[in-house]
Every structure is written in structure tokens, then in C-alpha cells.
Enzyme design. Structure first.
Site, PDB file in Angstrom:
ATOM      1  CG  HIS A   1      34.693  43.621  38.746  1.00 39.89           C
ATOM      2  ND1 HIS A   1      35.580  44.254  39.556  1.00 39.89           N
ATOM      3  CD2 HIS A   1      33.691  43.186  39.560  1.00 39.89           C
ATOM      4  CE1 HIS A   1      35.167  44.196  40.816  1.00 39.89           C
ATOM      5  NE2 HIS A   1      34.024  43.542  40.851  1.00 39.89           N
TER       6      HIS A   1
ATOM      7  CG  ASP B   1      37.353  46.015  37.113  1.00 39.67           C
ATOM      8  OD1 ASP B   1      36.424  46.796  37.368  1.00 39.67           O
ATOM      9  OD2 ASP B   1      37.632  45.024  37.818  1.00 39.67           O
TER      10      ASP B   1
ATOM     11  CD  GLU C   1      34.158  39.811  47.675  1.00 40.92           C
ATOM     12  OE1 GLU C   1      34.749  39.464  46.634  1.00 40.92           O
ATOM     13  OE2 GLU C   1      34.126  40.988  48.078  1.00 40.92           O
TER      14      GLU C   1
ATOM     15  CD  GLU D   1      35.875  43.237  50.631  1.00 39.50           C
ATOM     16  OE1 GLU D   1      35.788  42.689  49.516  1.00 39.50           O
ATOM     17  OE2 GLU D   1      35.648  44.437  50.820  1.00 39.50           O
TER      18      GLU D   1
ATOM     19  CG  HIS E   1      32.429  42.318  52.217  1.00 38.42           C
ATOM     20  ND1 HIS E   1      32.354  41.614  51.044  1.00 38.42           N
ATOM     21  CD2 HIS E   1      32.672  43.603  51.865  1.00 38.42           C
ATOM     22  CE1 HIS E   1      32.549  42.430  50.019  1.00 38.42           C
ATOM     23  NE2 HIS E   1      32.752  43.651  50.496  1.00 38.42           N
TER      24      HIS E   1
ATOM     25  CG  ASP F   1      38.248  40.397  47.994  1.00 39.51           C
ATOM     26  OD1 ASP F   1      38.989  39.589  47.399  1.00 39.51           O
ATOM     27  OD2 ASP F   1      37.349  41.048  47.406  1.00 39.51           O
TER      28      ASP F   1
ATOM     29  CG  ASP G   1      33.024  47.540  51.585  1.00 35.90           C
ATOM     30  OD1 ASP G   1      33.971  47.240  52.314  1.00 35.90           O
ATOM     31  OD2 ASP G   1      32.746  46.942  50.534  1.00 35.90           O
TER      32      ASP G   1
HETATM   33  C1  XUL Z   1      32.402  45.068  46.871  1.00 35.49           C
HETATM   34  C2  XUL Z   1      33.467  44.086  46.625  1.00 35.49           C
HETATM   35  C3  XUL Z   1      33.709  43.714  45.204  1.00 35.49           C
HETATM   36  C4  XUL Z   1      34.037  42.285  45.018  1.00 35.49           C
HETATM   37  C5  XUL Z   1      34.120  41.853  43.577  1.00 35.49           C
HETATM   38  O1  XUL Z   1      32.197  45.342  48.197  1.00 35.49           O
HETATM   39  O2  XUL Z   1      34.113  43.636  47.544  1.00 35.49           O
HETATM   40  O3  XUL Z   1      34.706  44.534  44.706  1.00 35.49           O
HETATM   41  O4  XUL Z   1      35.249  41.963  45.623  1.00 35.49           O
HETATM   42  O5  XUL Z   1      32.984  42.152  42.866  1.00 35.49           O
HETATM   43 CO    CO Z   2      35.720  42.330  47.647  1.00 34.12          CO
END
Ligand code: XUL
Ligand code: CO
Length: 442
Positions: free
Chosen positions: A102, A105, A233, A269, A272, A297, A308
Site C-alpha cells: 500500500h 506501507d 479483492e 483472499e 475473506h 491473497d 480476519d
Molecule cells: C484486508 C486486506 C488488505 C488488502 C489490501 O483484509 O486483505 O490487506 O489485501 O488492501
Molecule cells: Co488481502
């Protein structure tokens, strides 16, 4: 540049019988599986935020992990550069070629966005210089549009035009940085794109504004030479009660509605998926059959916890079924980002390596077993047999949409009652899966 992880050697493949904690047991980068090297099947990436940033802080306690990497103070440009040095050493020791980031980051965010952008330029110059001559590059970039208080009512979904401009400015800069660093993807994760209550929310306006932000991102990205994949995502909740990109099916429908489906795919992900009440494999399958599987992810949730947790993946049944979907997809256009973090009490530099060895080995094992599922043929053979009536003349006609209700009703009348339905054989198929997963490594 002094060595940061001086207690850890370069991690090599030693095979399943090795007891060396700093060796891969399954990840053998040069090994050829289904005609491709393992490292090509598995474009692994390090998440800058977790691996170089997260220090174990949680809602109840301060950090437990020292991630200064030799810098005098956290939150300085000196620290930002120390993270670059540590990150490169870390990736080289593991043989990881990609990282994800990001914007914030990379550098400490300033009060003035002009100063933040200046810092980002300085830091990415440094990162580019340090990775030159190595095989390390960006997998994907993204803008953090969820931490800064200005996004409390949303980013693309904000009620405030000025805040929307800040979201646009961050996306613009983050795409520029992604292009500068050679990224293959650009991600939208909508942590604040949703609502706490419908009592104060214009859902239609918010969704249209998000779509417009994505459209502008696509147009700008393409105009500055970004040829990679834009990604959504999906996540159903957390931090918001309801997030618009609930799951793959919802996000794909959204992209189609707003004409963005040619440029965007899914970044799925695992944790998620389970928050949405789906398996990881479900989300991958829905994306794959819609030609929308772009990236993953890699992590896993905890069955006992409803949030999460971003644990490193260890469940090899899940990685096997995930790799099955990925292999069937012909690979991933973007890659495999470990959006995973060490548990708070795993607070040493060595733990950072153990975590990646676990994750990389779990996916390598999954790949080996996915290839075995395909070569073995029992599972796919059963599925073919289950649907074989759709290969008959009538079945083909139905598949092509060339039948009418009258015609089908006439056949039903003629049959009076269908033959007994064939068994789904779930338990047998689960025992086949066990047999393959537990059969060892050839
Ligand atoms: C949050 C998440 C984030 C994204 C990128 O749950 O997964 O870290 O991957 O913003
Ligand atoms: Co993520």
C-alpha cells in the site's frame, strides 16, 4: 548494508524427510510439475504491511515484535529505507521474487499529501535502485484508503466530494508507483466501502461513485502504460458491517454492471472467503468459471474466530483444492501474495522465516497434490460421468438453449417417471481426496 537476519541462512529445498527448520520440505522451485517449474506455478509475494510493518499490536496491547530493522526510530524515512533493505534480504533468503504494497506501507504519511507524495518518490527511487540487478519486483500495488480518518465515511463511497478527491489522488499516485516498480496488478480492497447502517446511507450513489473511481483508475492507468490487471479483492465485512464487494459473485456482477469487467479481475483472499460463508475453493471456482481469477491473497482464518486473522496457510486440504482451481485456470495472471502475519507471540526474526516456509511449503504441497488429482483422474472422471446425460442429443440441445418447455414436458410425460438419480458419492470422493493427499510425495 549490514545483514539484518544474520541468524538465518538462505532457505533451500531439502525434501520431506529434512528436520532442518530453515529448509523447504516441499517447495522445490526448479521441480517441473505439469510441464512448468514450481516457481512459475507459484509466483509468491511478500506483503509489505504484514511482514515489514505489523509489530504484533492488537486492540488490547502494544507491539511485541521489533520491526525497526536497525533504524533508530520508527516512522521515519530512515526506518522506511531500513524496511527496504530488510525486505530485500528477506525475499532473497527465501527465493521470493515479488512484493505487494500500500502507498502508506512504504513511507510515514505526512499531514500534507504533497509531502507524502515526495516521500513516496524518494523511497521508490531507493527501492528501485536497491532491487536493480536482482529478480525482485512488484506484484501489485494499492492505495490505503481505510486507515486515515478522512475515510471514516468511505473513500470511493464517501459523502464528501473533497474526500473523494483525496481517494482519487491516492489511487493516481499508487498506480504511478505500481508502474514505476513494474507491478503486474493494481488492487482495490474496499475496507471502508460499505456501511454501518442504511439509516444514513445512499447505496446507489455510493456504488456509482466507486465505479467511477475505478473507471478513472483504469483510464489513467492505461494512459500511463499500465498493462497489468486491475483487481477487486472481495470481503463481506470488517471493518464495516457490510462491504459492497461482498464476495466474488457480487464483485463480478458489479464490474459487469459498470462495464469494467474487461480490465478487472478478482484477487481472492482465503480468509475473506470464509468470512463470507464460502470456502476458498468456492470463491476461486466462481472467479475461474467467469474468467475472472486474477490473483490470490494467501492466508487462512481460524475456525474458532469470526474475524480476519490472516494466519499463514497450513491447511493442506485447502491449498490442494485452491491449487486445483489455479492449475485449471491455467495459472494466475498476477500471483500469490502472503497477506498473512505472524501470531503476536511469534516475535522473532526467525519466526518471520518459519511463517513463510510454512506458507510456501503448504502451497507447494497443494500444487503437487492438485497435479496428482488431475493425473489420477478419479475425481474428474466421476464428475464427467455424473453429467454424462448432458452429452446425449437431448442434453446437448438443452445446453445450447435450443429447447422449449413444451418439448421437455412431452418427454417427461412419455417417461412417466425418471430413472433413479445417480449417487453423488461424496464420501467415496472424499476418501479419494484423502488417498491422494495422504499418499506421500513421489
Ligand atoms: C484486508 C486486506 C488488505 C488488502 C489490501 O483484509 O486483505 O490487506 O489485501 O488492501
Ligand atoms: Co488481502
Amino acid at each position: 548494508m549490514s545483514e539484518i537476519f544474520s541468524n538465518v541462512p538462505a532457505i533451500k529445498y531439502e525434501g520431506p524427510d529434512s528436520k532442518n527448520p530453515f529448509a523447504f520440505k516441499y517447495y522445490d522451485p526448479e521441480k517441473v510439475i505439469l510441464g512448468k517449474k514450481m516457481k512459475e506455478h507459484l509466483p509468491f509475494a511478500m506483503a509489505w504491511w504484514h511482514n515489514l510493518g505489523a509489530n504484533g499490536v492488537d486492540m488490547f496491547g502494544r507491539g511485541t515484535i521489533d520491526k525497526r530493522f536497525g533504524a533508530a526510530e520508527e516512522g521515519t524515512m530512515e526506518h522506511a529505507k531500513a524496511k527496504v533493505d530488510a525486505g530485500i534480504e528477506f525475499m532473497q533468503k527465501l527465493g521470493i521474487e515479488y512484493y505487494c504494497f500500500h502507498d502508506v506501507d512504504l513511507v510515514p504519511e505526512a499531514d500534507d499529501i504533497n509531502e507524502t507524495n515526495r516521500r513516496l518518490d524518494e523511497l521508490t527511487d531507493y527501492l528501485k535502485e536497491k532491487t536493480e540487478g536482482t529478480n525482485i519486483k512488484c506484484l501489485w500495488g494499492t492505495a490505503n484508503m481505510f486507515s486515515n480518518p478522512r475515510f471514516m465515511n468511505g473513500a470511493g463511497s464517501t459523502n464528501d466530494v473533497d474526500v473523494y478527491c483525496f481517494a482519487a489522488a491516492q489511487v493516481k499516485k499508487a498506480i504511478e508507483l505500481t508502474v514505476k516498480l513494474g507491478g503486474r496488478g493494481y488492487v482495490f480492497w474496499g475496507g471502508r466501502e460499505g456501511y454501518e447502517t442504511l439509516l444514513n446511507t445512499e447505496v446507489k450513489l455510493e456504488q456509482e461513485n466507486i465505479a467511477n473511481l475505478m473507471r478513472m483508475a483504469r483510464d489513467y492507468g492505461r494512459s500511463i502504460g499500465f498493462e497489468g490487471t486491475f483487481l477487486i479483492e472481495p470481503k463481506p465485512k470488517e471493518p464495516m458491517k457490510h462491504q459492497y464487494d461482498y464476495d466474488a459473485a457480487t464483485a463480478i456482477g458489479f464490474l459487469r454492471q459498470y462495464g469494467l469487467d474487461k480490465d478487472f479481475k478478482m484477487n481472492i483472499e482465503a480468509n475473506h472467503a470464509t468470512l463470507a460463508g464460502h470456502t476458498f475453493q468456492h470463491e476461486l471456482r466462481i472467479s475461474r468459471i467467469n474468467d475472472m481469477l486474477g490473483s490470490i491473497d494467501a492466508n487462512q482464518g481460524d475456525v474458532m474466530l469470526g474475524w480476519d486473522t490472516d494466519c499463514f496457510p497450513s491447511n493442506v486440504y485447502d491449498t490442494t483444492l485452491a491449487m486445483y482451481e489455479i492449475v485449471k485456470n491455467g495459472g494466475l495472471p498476477v500471483g500469490i501474495n502472503f497477506d498473512s502475519k505472524n501470531r503476536r507471540p511469534s516475535n522473532t526474526y526467525e519466526d518471520m522465516f518459519h511463517a513463510f516456509i510454512l506458507g510456501m511449503d503448504s502451497f507447494a504441497f497443494g500444487l503437487i497434490k492438485a497435479a496428482e488429482i488431475i493425473e489420477d483422474g478419479r475425481l474428474e472422471g466421476f464428475v464427467d460421468k455424473k453429467y454424462e446425460s448432458f452429452s446425449t442429443e437431448l442434453g446437448q440441445k438443452i445446453r445450447k438453449g435450443e429447447t422449449t418447455l413444451e418439448e421437455l414436458a412431452a418427454r417427461a410425460a412419455e417417461l412417466k417417471a425418471p430413472k433413479n438419480p445417480i449417487s453423488g458419492q461424496q464420501e467415496y470422493l472424499e476418501s479419494v481426496l484423502n488417498n491422494i493427499v495422504l499418499s506421500g510425495i513421489k
